[in-house]
Design a protein around this motif. Structure first.
Motif, PDB file in Angstrom:
ATOM      1  N   ALA A   1       0.840  -1.205   0.000  1.00 58.37           N
ATOM      2  CA  ALA A   1       0.000   0.000   0.000  1.00 58.37           C
ATOM      3  C   ALA A   1       0.874   1.253   0.000  1.00 58.37           C
ATOM      4  N   GLY A   2       1.942   1.234   0.806  1.00 60.91           N
ATOM      5  CA  GLY A   2       2.860   2.376   0.841  1.00 60.91           C
ATOM      6  C   GLY A   2       3.555   2.587  -0.485  1.00 60.91           C
ATOM      7  N   GLY A   3       3.905   1.480  -1.165  1.00 63.17           N
ATOM      8  CA  GLY A   3       4.553   1.594  -2.476  1.00 63.17           C
ATOM      9  C   GLY A   3       3.633   2.220  -3.510  1.00 63.17           C
ATOM     10  N   ILE A   4       2.347   1.841  -3.492  1.00 61.63           N
ATOM     11  CA  ILE A   4       1.377   2.439  -4.433  1.00 61.63           C
ATOM     12  C   ILE A   4       1.262   3.939  -4.179  1.00 61.63           C
ATOM     13  N   ILE A   5       1.119   4.317  -2.916  1.00 63.99           N
ATOM     14  CA  ILE A   5       0.967   5.737  -2.568  1.00 63.99           C
ATOM     15  C   ILE A   5       2.217   6.520  -2.958  1.00 63.99           C
ATOM     16  N   SER A   6       3.386   5.908  -2.756  1.00 64.70           N
ATOM     17  CA  SER A   6       4.641   6.560  -3.130  1.00 64.70           C
ATOM     18  C   SER A   6       4.701   6.832  -4.629  1.00 64.70           C
ATOM     19  N   ASN A   7       4.263   5.870  -5.429  1.00 64.99           N
ATOM     20  CA  ASN A   7       4.239   6.066  -6.889  1.00 64.99           C
ATOM     21  C   ASN A   7       3.199   7.102  -7.298  1.00 64.99           C
ATOM     22  N   LEU A   8       2.011   7.055  -6.668  1.00 64.94           N
ATOM     23  CA  LEU A   8       0.970   8.037  -6.992  1.00 64.94           C
ATOM     24  C   LEU A   8       1.437   9.452  -6.664  1.00 64.94           C
ATOM     25  N   ALA A   9       2.218   9.579  -5.597  1.00 62.34           N
ATOM     26  CA  ALA A   9       2.696  10.899  -5.179  1.00 62.34           C
ATOM     27  C   ALA A   9       3.703  11.495  -6.151  1.00 62.34           C
ATOM     28  N   LEU A  10       4.254  10.671  -7.047  1.00 63.59           N
ATOM     29  CA  LEU A  10       5.198  11.185  -8.045  1.00 63.59           C
ATOM     30  C   LEU A  10       4.516  12.137  -9.024  1.00 63.59           C
ATOM     31  N   SER A  11       3.191  12.036  -9.153  1.00 66.53           N
ATOM     32  CA  SER A  11       2.432  12.938 -10.038  1.00 66.53           C
ATOM     33  C   SER A  11       1.793  14.025  -9.182  1.00 66.53           C
ATOM     34  N   PRO A  12       2.234  15.285  -9.310  1.00 67.27           N
ATOM     35  CA  PRO A  12       1.678  16.364  -8.478  1.00 67.27           C
ATOM     36  C   PRO A  12       0.160  16.492  -8.581  1.00 67.27           C
ATOM     37  N   SER A  13      -0.406  16.124  -9.730  1.00 68.55           N
ATOM     38  CA  SER A  13      -1.860  16.236  -9.896  1.00 68.55           C
ATOM     39  C   SER A  13      -2.615  15.274  -8.988  1.00 68.55           C
ATOM     40  N   ASN A  14      -1.923  14.275  -8.445  1.00 70.01           N
ATOM     41  CA  ASN A  14      -2.576  13.301  -7.562  1.00 70.01           C
ATOM     42  C   ASN A  14      -2.561  13.718  -6.095  1.00 70.01           C
ATOM     43  N   HIS A  15      -1.801  14.740  -5.756  1.00 72.92           N
ATOM     44  CA  HIS A  15      -1.589  15.084  -4.348  1.00 72.92           C
ATOM     45  C   HIS A  15      -2.889  15.431  -3.633  1.00 72.92           C
ATOM     46  N   GLY A  16      -3.753  16.172  -4.306  1.00 66.65           N
ATOM     47  CA  GLY A  16      -5.004  16.575  -3.667  1.00 66.65           C
ATOM     48  C   GLY A  16      -5.845  15.376  -3.261  1.00 66.65           C
ATOM     49  N   ALA A  17      -5.978  14.406  -4.158  1.00 65.90           N
ATOM     50  CA  ALA A  17      -6.773  13.210  -3.865  1.00 65.90           C
ATOM     51  C   ALA A  17      -6.150  12.402  -2.727  1.00 65.90           C
ATOM     52  N   LEU A  18      -4.826  12.323  -2.708  1.00 67.47           N
ATOM     53  CA  LEU A  18      -4.149  11.574  -1.652  1.00 67.47           C
ATOM     54  C   LEU A  18      -4.366  12.216  -0.285  1.00 67.47           C
ATOM     55  N   VAL A  19      -4.235  13.533  -0.220  1.00 68.45           N
ATOM     56  CA  VAL A  19      -4.415  14.237   1.055  1.00 68.45           C
ATOM     57  C   VAL A  19      -5.861  14.126   1.527  1.00 68.45           C
ATOM     58  N   GLU A  20      -6.795  14.257   0.589  1.00 67.71           N
ATOM     59  CA  GLU A  20      -8.207  14.121   0.953  1.00 67.71           C
ATOM     60  C   GLU A  20      -8.521  12.722   1.471  1.00 67.71           C
ATOM     61  N   ALA A  21      -7.791  11.724   0.984  1.00 67.28           N
ATOM     62  CA  ALA A  21      -7.995  10.350   1.454  1.00 67.28           C
ATOM     63  C   ALA A  21      -7.381  10.112   2.828  1.00 67.28           C
ATOM     64  N   GLY A  22      -6.656  11.103   3.365  1.00 66.24           N
ATOM     65  CA  GLY A  22      -6.117  11.012   4.725  1.00 66.24           C
ATOM     66  C   GLY A  22      -4.785  10.315   4.852  1.00 66.24           C
TER      67      GLY A  22
END
Length: 714
Positions: free
Chosen positions: A109-130
């Motif tokens: 799960a941490g690896g997926i989030i780490s890869n998603l965070a590489l795209s700045p456009s994904n940051h908002g969704a990640l933060v909203e997901a807590g």
């Protein structure tokens, strides 16, 4: 993979009734998708959708969960497919899996989030997901099994911290972003020679009243912590712990590893960071300030500014000893280092305790010299003026004062910012009067001339800060004379003229949001200029140098415009001062200054008080004062009352008010009802049923209520 349709068959097995068959199929997909050339084939065959649907099932086994998450981890490597993960409902589940007991599931799960965070456009969704609190918790877990997940959590947090808002959220969880400057930079670190120990902020640790003849007092300072006089507070203890940790790591060469930061793909080699607990992060940033590497110093100074988001962090940097080296860096040969240090001091100076520390470390004279220097870059100059304005706003004098007096300055300034604005200003103004002669020891004509030049050319936001500094100096006749000589009056006049233009534009129909922001900045500059003008009018030499009629005309025009009420308070005060200095007297008719102040400032302010105040006493006092104004019989006052939206809160007062407030509200509404144009608003506000209730109650106000009813078309 040489057999056509093999992936489709494997995907179909994910729906098998056999648990072992599903697990085997998921394991095969995990292995296949780890190879880049096969990943696209799997995507095109619908593997991602099937795997994500499996994750959403409540009966999934831990082994199956791990295989599915690792497959998605493989898919998330490719930037083109990350959006599919975000668009599905599976992101919330992935974030939830960070709390699973199975370490392998956490890692995937941490690896997926780490890869998603590489795209700045994904940051908002990640933060909203807590993700931030969960990642911080994982990073701070010290077990050996968590080595991989700590690495992934750190990588994700570093990427999220590139956004200022998310950086603040991370800091609220107790972490600080620190630049990686390279292990070679720390070779310049030299521990201080042996001497009596001091706190990180430079203050000396008090010597024990029972010194050891064997020297143990110096070695074991902890033996005296039970003595109240020597026991440091928690902030100093944290600063000492952080300094000890970081200096030890620097001495043994383990403070930064050469391969650290290599995992931060997409970053410049010169723009790498790590994330540390705030105690260590603050201490390391201060340590870097003392190195020789210009690039490292600049990064640390900027990081200190970025991290100064609240009083806790600002106090932590003070206790860690950041203020003095930052002041020293203002004299550095490199322009970029000076600007970075100025940026850090600007952010730190929001705190009253930091401003007092700047003064204690001899920073005031340094700031003034920086302002006077014609070679100071504009960006650095703006920040220095901001720091000076902050210090003067907090009532800090420009000469050395006893420690108790300095503490009193800071305490009174802090209390004033928490209470009523007017009260705070009076406290600060009183401090300025007591310090009238203090500033003469540092400021001279060159400094005032430079400030006046900046005031003439600056943006509205900077003009407000310059006016604040000059207002403090205007307590002295010597400085007022210098301002007169540098034509400060004409610059103030130009600011007011711009204010008239923007105030007129605000009244027009094509007023957009961008114009609103600009007008707000202009109104702040105008308010500051009006306060400075009011202060300078205390001196005859300045009053004789200006055209009072021109200033009066400009102020009256702005008073009639749509400027914020807070600005009009200062404009009204300045108008009264101008009128008294010009010797105006007698009846000026409807257009008198006093009447215009009442129409455009006093009445709107009282109406706003009725609308916005949560205190009944404040509402009551506003109604009583409005009744005194309206009862004077001036038609313009009743029109101003209606135009300011005063009818609705008045009607509400009929229901909520006590005897005196009810009587005042009825009297005002009766005066307003004399103008038929106000009848629709009075009726729409719900006055009729309330008035009927008062009449039926046959109380002392029944007659007035009946008279008001008879004037309305009901």
């Amino acid at each position: 993979m040489q057999f056509p349709g093999c992936i489709v068959l494997i995907i179909s097995l994910l729906k098998s009734e056999s648990t072992r068959a599903r697990e085997a199929a998921a394991g095969l997909l995990r292995n296949i998708t780890s190879v880049q050339i096969y990943r696209k084939m799997a995507i095109e065959s619908g593997a991602m959708e099937e795997v994500m649907s499996l994750l959403c099932k409540s009966t999934i086994s831990p082994e199956m969960m791990e295989q599915c998450l690792c497959t998605i981890w493989n898919f998330s490597i490719d930037e083109n497919w990350r959006y599919k993960i975000l668009r599905s409902d599976v992101l919330t589940k992935i974030v939830r899996y960070l709390d699973e007991e199975d370490i392998k599931v956490k890692e995937a799960a941490g690896g997926i989030i780490s890869n998603l965070a590489l795209s700045p456009s994904n940051h908002g969704a990640l933060v909203e997901a807590g993700v931030i609190p969960k990642l911080v918790h994982l990073l701070q877990t010290k077990e050996d099994d968590y080595k991989i997940i700590r690495k992934e959590a750190r990588s994700s947090l570093i990427l999220l911290a590139r956004d200022d808002h998310y950086h603040s959220l991370i800091m609220e969880e107790g972490l600080v972003r620190v630049p990686l400057v390279g292990s070679a930079a720390y070779k310049a670190f030299k521990p201080l020679p042996h001497s009596w120990p001091t706190f990180p902020d430079g203050s000396e640790i008090q010597r024990s009243s029972r010194p050891s003849k064997y020297g143990a007092t110096e070695l074991l300072l902890g033996l005296s912590v039970n003595e109240k006089d020597t026991k440091p507070d928690k902030a100093k203890i944290n600063a000492m712990i952080g300094r000890s940790n970081q200096q030890f790591l620097a001495r043994v060469g383990a403070i930064e590893l050469d391969d650290e930061g290599n995992e931060q793909s997409g970053s410049e080699k010169s723009d790498l960071y790590t994330i540390l607990p705030w105690v260590d992060g603050v201490a390391r940033l201060v340590l870097i300030l003392g190195l020789e590497d210009i690039s490292a110093i600049k990064k640390a100074a900027r990081a200190i500014g970025d991290a100064s988001i609240n009083e806790h962090m600002r106090t932590s940097f003070k206790e860690a000893g950041a203020v003095k080296p930052l002041l020293e860096l203002l004299k550095h040969d490199d322009v970029s280092v000076r600007e970075a240090a100025a940026y850090a001091l600007e952010k730190l100076s929001v705190s009253a305790t930091i401003c007092q520390k700047i003064k204690a470390d001899g920073g005031l004279e340094l700031l003034i010299n920086t302002v006077k220097d014609p070679n100071t870059p504009v960006k650095q100059l703006e920040k220095m003026i901001y720091v000076l304005s902050q210090m003067f706003d907090m009532g800090i004098s420009m000469v050395a004062a006893p420690e108790s007096y300095a503490h009193e300055d800071v305490t009174s300034a802090e209390k004033s910012t928490q209470g009523d604005t007017a009260t705070g200003n009076s406290v600060i103004s009183h401090t300025f009067v007591n310090q009238e002669m203090a500033s003469e020891m540092i400021l001279d004509f060159d400094a005032i001339s430079r400030l006046t030049k900046v005031l003439k050319e600056a943006s509205p936001s900077l003009q407000a800060k310059v006016c604040c500094v000059l207002e403090h100096l205007a307590a002295s006749e010597q400085h007022a004379t210098a301002m007169t000589a540098t034509c400060t009056g004409s610059v103030i006049e130009a600011i007011l003229e711009i204010g008239v233009i923007h105030g007129t534009r605000a009244d027009s129909e094509d007023f957009d949001n961008l114009t609103s922001v600009v007008t707000e900045e202009v109104s702040q500059a105008v308010s500051a200029a009006a306060r400075l003008l009011t202060k300078l009018l205390n001196f005859d030499i300045f009053t004789r140098s200006i055209n009072s009629e021109k200033f009066t005309s400009l102020l009256r025009r702005m008073l009639k415009s749509s400027f914020p009420l807070q600005s009009k308070d200062w404009l009204a005060a300045c108008l009264v001062k101008l009128e008294s200095r010009a010797g105006s007297s007698g009846d000026h008719g409807v257009c008198s200054v006093d009447m215009e102040i009442t129409i455009y400032q006093t009445i709107p302010r009282l109406v706003e008080q009725m609308l916005t105040s949560f205190s009944f006493e404040n509402k009551r006092s506003a109604v009583m004062e409005l009744n005194k104004i309206i009862s004077s019989g001036v038609l313009e006052y009743t029109r101003a009352m209606a135009d300011s939206g005063g009818i609705f809160p008045l009607v509400k007062m009929l229901e909520e008010g006590d005897e005196d407030a009810l009587e005042a509200a009825l009297a005002i509404l009766y005066n307003l009802s004399m103008d038929p144009e106000n009848h629709p608003a009075i009726i729409a506000a719900g006055a009729v049923p309330l008035l009927k209730r008062i009449v039926v109650a046959e109380g002392p106000h029944g007659t007035k209520a009946l008279k008001l009813l008879r004037t309305l078309p009901v």
